[in-house]
Design an enzyme around this catalytic site. Structure first.
Site, PDB file in Angstrom:
ATOM      1  N   LYS A 107     -45.646  14.894  43.612  1.00 17.05           N
ATOM      2  CA  LYS A 107     -44.896  13.971  44.469  1.00 17.05           C
ATOM      3  C   LYS A 107     -44.615  12.676  43.706  1.00 17.05           C
ATOM      4  CE  LYS A 107     -46.601  16.068  48.702  1.00 17.05           C
ATOM      5  NZ  LYS A 107     -47.640  16.134  49.731  1.00 17.05           N
ATOM      6  N   GLN A 147     -52.338  12.728  51.997  1.00 16.36           N
ATOM      7  CA  GLN A 147     -52.393  14.167  51.751  1.00 16.36           C
ATOM      8  C   GLN A 147     -53.461  14.814  52.639  1.00 16.36           C
ATOM      9  OE1 GLN A 147     -50.238  15.804  49.770  1.00 16.36           O
ATOM     10  NE2 GLN A 147     -51.185  17.759  50.227  1.00 16.36           N
ATOM     11  N   ASP A 159     -44.023  11.834  56.515  1.00 15.51           N
ATOM     12  CA  ASP A 159     -44.489  13.193  56.785  1.00 15.51           C
ATOM     13  C   ASP A 159     -44.005  13.678  58.155  1.00 15.51           C
ATOM     14  OD1 ASP A 159     -45.974  14.743  55.013  1.00 15.51           O
ATOM     15  OD2 ASP A 159     -47.762  13.481  55.227  1.00 15.51           O
TER      16      ASP A 159
HETATM   17  N1  GUN Z   1     -50.864  19.342  53.209  1.00 13.17           N
HETATM   18  C1  GUN Z   1     -50.127  20.473  53.259  1.00 13.17           C
HETATM   19  N2  GUN Z   1     -48.845  20.193  53.562  1.00 13.17           N
HETATM   20  C2  GUN Z   1     -48.768  18.856  53.701  1.00 13.17           C
HETATM   21  C3  GUN Z   1     -47.691  17.978  54.000  1.00 13.17           C
HETATM   22  O1  GUN Z   1     -46.538  18.358  54.228  1.00 13.17           O
HETATM   23  N3  GUN Z   1     -48.029  16.650  54.048  1.00 13.17           N
HETATM   24  C4  GUN Z   1     -49.287  16.205  53.838  1.00 13.17           C
HETATM   25  N4  GUN Z   1     -49.506  14.905  53.928  1.00 13.17           N
HETATM   26  N5  GUN Z   1     -50.294  16.984  53.551  1.00 13.17           N
HETATM   27  C5  GUN Z   1     -50.033  18.319  53.481  1.00 13.17           C
END
Ligand code: GUN
Length: 285
Positions: free
Chosen positions: A53, A97, A120
């Site tokens: 990311k 995350q 998100d």
């Molecule tokens: N863990 C798995 N998928 C995601 C996501 O789309 N966003 C976040 N923050 N954590 C994740």
């Protein structure tokens, strides 16, 4: 012949588009979109996602901040970082995350993020707006699935769509997005009876259960579009989806592979959400 959807290509295309828009945004309004990514603990998969990311941000010209916190970080410490980022004018998107360590209440953390910076799309405000058909930030994985279908000219309106999996991250928000797009949506889960009977009716079948190759050939209707959201790691380290690809592929009109299907789209939509957050937050100031 089935078309195997290349998520890497589409994600790359989206990054190019965003990079071009970032240049213009900086020139015309002096804004550089900024994303903060927070990782708590040492989960190997999460570490890879977070690194990618940050690399994506560099590629498209975003400002980024990365926070790597130890496993034993206390909830109040995380809350205070979020509070700081909520007030940081350089930051337009905040991503924590998931999964978080057990001792941290993930809902309390998500609630603390300014919904305008919740790129998100997990905050109840954003979930609620999705529910009422007036979305603000949409969860990245389901948003990426819709974008993949749109960019391949796959019609959603009026289609029978079956989603296997009811998570807050994928199944539930995707169901709402598809309803908004006038699909007839069925959501299946572990207690669904006669699952194959239901999945066989799907013109678009989305597998988001997190269960290795659970979608077998006989569960798929001829000509279906099959979207595989599963990212399961085998003991030998290889990635495998929720769909038994080799026995399903020839029945489909379109299918996404694992890896290289939905996965790259999640990150691309995070960039889209962050770009949108930057343009909206800055016009609100
Ligand atoms: N863990 C798995 N998928 C995601 C996501 O789309 N966003 C976040 N923050 N954590 C994740």
């Amino acid at each position: 012949m089935p078309i195997i959807i290349n998520g890497n290509d589409v994600a790359r295309e989206i990054r190019y588009e965003i990079k071009a828009k970032v240049g213009a945004l900086q020139e015309q309004r002096g804004i550089i979109p900024g994303l903060a990514v927070i990782l708590v603990g040492k989960d190997p998969a999460s570490r890879i996602y977070v690194r990618r990311k940050t690399e994506d941000c560099e590629e498209v010209g975003f400002f980024s901040r990365e926070f790597k916190l130890p496993e034993n970080t206390e909830e109040h410490r995380l809350l205070s970082i979020i509070d700081e980022l909520n007030r940081d004018g350089r930051i337009h998107g905040i991503l924590v995350q998931l999964p978080l360590p057990q001792h941290i209440n993930a809902n309390a953390i998500i609630d603390a993020i300014n919904p305008r910076k919740d790129v998100d799309g997990f905050h109840p405000y954003n979930m609620g707006r999705l529910f009422t058909g007036d979305p603000f930030h949409q969860a990245c994985t389901p948003y990426g699935i819709i974008e993949l279908m749109d960019r391949h000219g796959i019609k959603i309106e009026g289609k029978n769509v079956v989603i296997v999996g009811r998570s807050n991250i994928v199944g539930k928000p995707l169901a709402m997005m598809l309803l908004t797009r006038h699909a007839t949506v069925t959501v299946c889960h572990t207690r669904t009876k006669n699952l194959s009977e239901v999945t066989r009716r799907a013109e678009i079948l989305v597998a988001a259960a997190g269960s290795v190759e659970m979608i077998k050939g006989e569960m798929v209707r001829d000509g279906a579009v099959v979207i595989d959201v599963g990212i399961n790691r085998r003991e030998d380290g290889t990635l495998v989806g929720d769909v038994a690809f080799s026995e399903v592929v020839d029945k489909t009109s379109y299918i996404t592979p694992v890896p290289g299907g939905v996965g790259p789209m999640t990150r691309a939509m995070l960039l889209t959400n962050t770009y949108n957050a930057a343009t909206r937050l800055s016009s609100a100031q």
